[in-house]
Design a protein around this motif. Structure first.
Motif, PDB file in Angstrom:
ATOM      1  N   ASN A   1      29.017  79.292 -12.444  1.00  0.00           N
ATOM      2  CA  ASN A   1      29.893  79.395 -11.283  1.00  0.00           C
ATOM      3  C   ASN A   1      31.301  79.034 -11.734  1.00  0.00           C
ATOM      4  O   ASN A   1      31.479  78.391 -12.780  1.00  0.00           O
ATOM      5  N   PRO A   2      32.321  79.400 -10.948  1.00  0.00           N
ATOM      6  CA  PRO A   2      33.694  79.104 -11.369  1.00  0.00           C
ATOM      7  C   PRO A   2      33.927  77.636 -11.731  1.00  0.00           C
ATOM      8  O   PRO A   2      34.660  77.345 -12.671  1.00  0.00           O
ATOM      9  N   GLY A   3      33.301  76.715 -11.035  1.00  0.00           N
ATOM     10  CA  GLY A   3      33.488  75.294 -11.328  1.00  0.00           C
ATOM     11  C   GLY A   3      32.874  74.845 -12.640  1.00  0.00           C
ATOM     12  O   GLY A   3      33.173  73.766 -13.132  1.00  0.00           O
ATOM     13  N   ASP A   4      31.997  75.677 -13.216  1.00  0.00           N
ATOM     14  CA  ASP A   4      31.348  75.353 -14.486  1.00  0.00           C
ATOM     15  C   ASP A   4      32.202  75.722 -15.697  1.00  0.00           C
ATOM     16  O   ASP A   4      31.882  75.343 -16.818  1.00  0.00           O
TER      17      ASP A   4
ATOM     18  N   THR B   1      34.942  75.782 -18.469  1.00  0.00           N
ATOM     19  CA  THR B   1      35.798  74.842 -19.188  1.00  0.00           C
ATOM     20  C   THR B   1      36.943  75.628 -19.820  1.00  0.00           C
ATOM     21  O   THR B   1      36.716  76.575 -20.566  1.00  0.00           O
ATOM     22  N   TRP B   2      38.158  75.236 -19.518  1.00  0.00           N
ATOM     23  CA  TRP B   2      39.342  75.913 -20.041  1.00  0.00           C
ATOM     24  C   TRP B   2      39.883  75.175 -21.251  1.00  0.00           C
ATOM     25  O   TRP B   2      39.900  73.951 -21.277  1.00  0.00           O
TER      26      TRP B   2
ATOM     27  N   SER C   1      38.550  80.746 -21.734  1.00  0.00           N
ATOM     28  CA  SER C   1      37.183  80.258 -21.681  1.00  0.00           C
ATOM     29  C   SER C   1      36.276  81.402 -22.120  1.00  0.00           C
ATOM     30  O   SER C   1      36.325  82.488 -21.535  1.00  0.00           O
TER      31      SER C   1
ATOM     32  N   LYS D   1      43.416  82.447 -18.275  1.00  0.00           N
ATOM     33  CA  LYS D   1      44.197  81.968 -17.135  1.00  0.00           C
ATOM     34  C   LYS D   1      45.650  81.987 -17.581  1.00  0.00           C
ATOM     35  O   LYS D   1      46.021  81.320 -18.557  1.00  0.00           O
TER      36      LYS D   1
END
Length: 158
Positions: free
Chosen positions: A33-36, A38-39, A53, A70
């Protein structure tokens, strides 16, 4: 030029091996999911400010990979090409892309969230974003970028 491309590909491959987690090098499957996500700082082949990522695969090796970038507001990537087909999906924001050797903002096409761009190998293009934008690249490794004007290559200023 071939020597520079080979050296750049070797450096990019080494960078991605370092930055890519071991689990992403030999993936069986990925569910995130988007919250998972890591950038990390973007690769040195892109102007500073980008974050990346790797979601699937390894951009430094032969094979399919998926990577998100991003890009901060005001970010630009000078005219460049890639050695393989590239499919770019805009996840959020607005991705302005210009085709051809010159970067003319008036000739750029705005691609909104949910939009897709597919380009053949060697397609000259440039990018500008006016707001924070996230794009997803789906392509084959090893990933590479060659700037039309070698002076635009951020690896030369390091």
């Amino acid at each position: 030029m071939q020597l520079f491309t080979l050296q750049a590909a070797t450096c990019a491959s080494a960078l991605f091996l370092i930055l890519t987690p071991a689990s992403a090098q030999q993936p069986q499957h990925v569910m995130a999911n988007p919250g998972d996500i890591t950038w990390k700082d973007g690769p040195p082949s892109l102007p500073k400010g980008a974050q990346m990522s790797v979601l699937y695969g390894d951009p430094g090796r032969d094979g399919l990979f998926v990577m998100r970038l991003k890009l901060p507001a005001g970010y630009k990537i000078p005219t460049h090409t890639h050695p393989v087909d590239e499919v770019v999906t805009v996840v959020s924001g607005e991705f302005n892309i210009g085709m051809g050797a010159s970067a003319d903002p008036a000739q750029m096409k705005a691609i909104n969230a949910g939009g897709v761009i597919a380009m053949a190998p060697g397609t000259q293009h440039n990018v500008q974003v006016n707001q924070e934008t996230v794009v997803q690249l789906s392509t084959r490794g090893p990933w590479g970028i060659a700037y039309v004007n070698p002076a635009d290559d951020p690896r030369k200023s390091q």
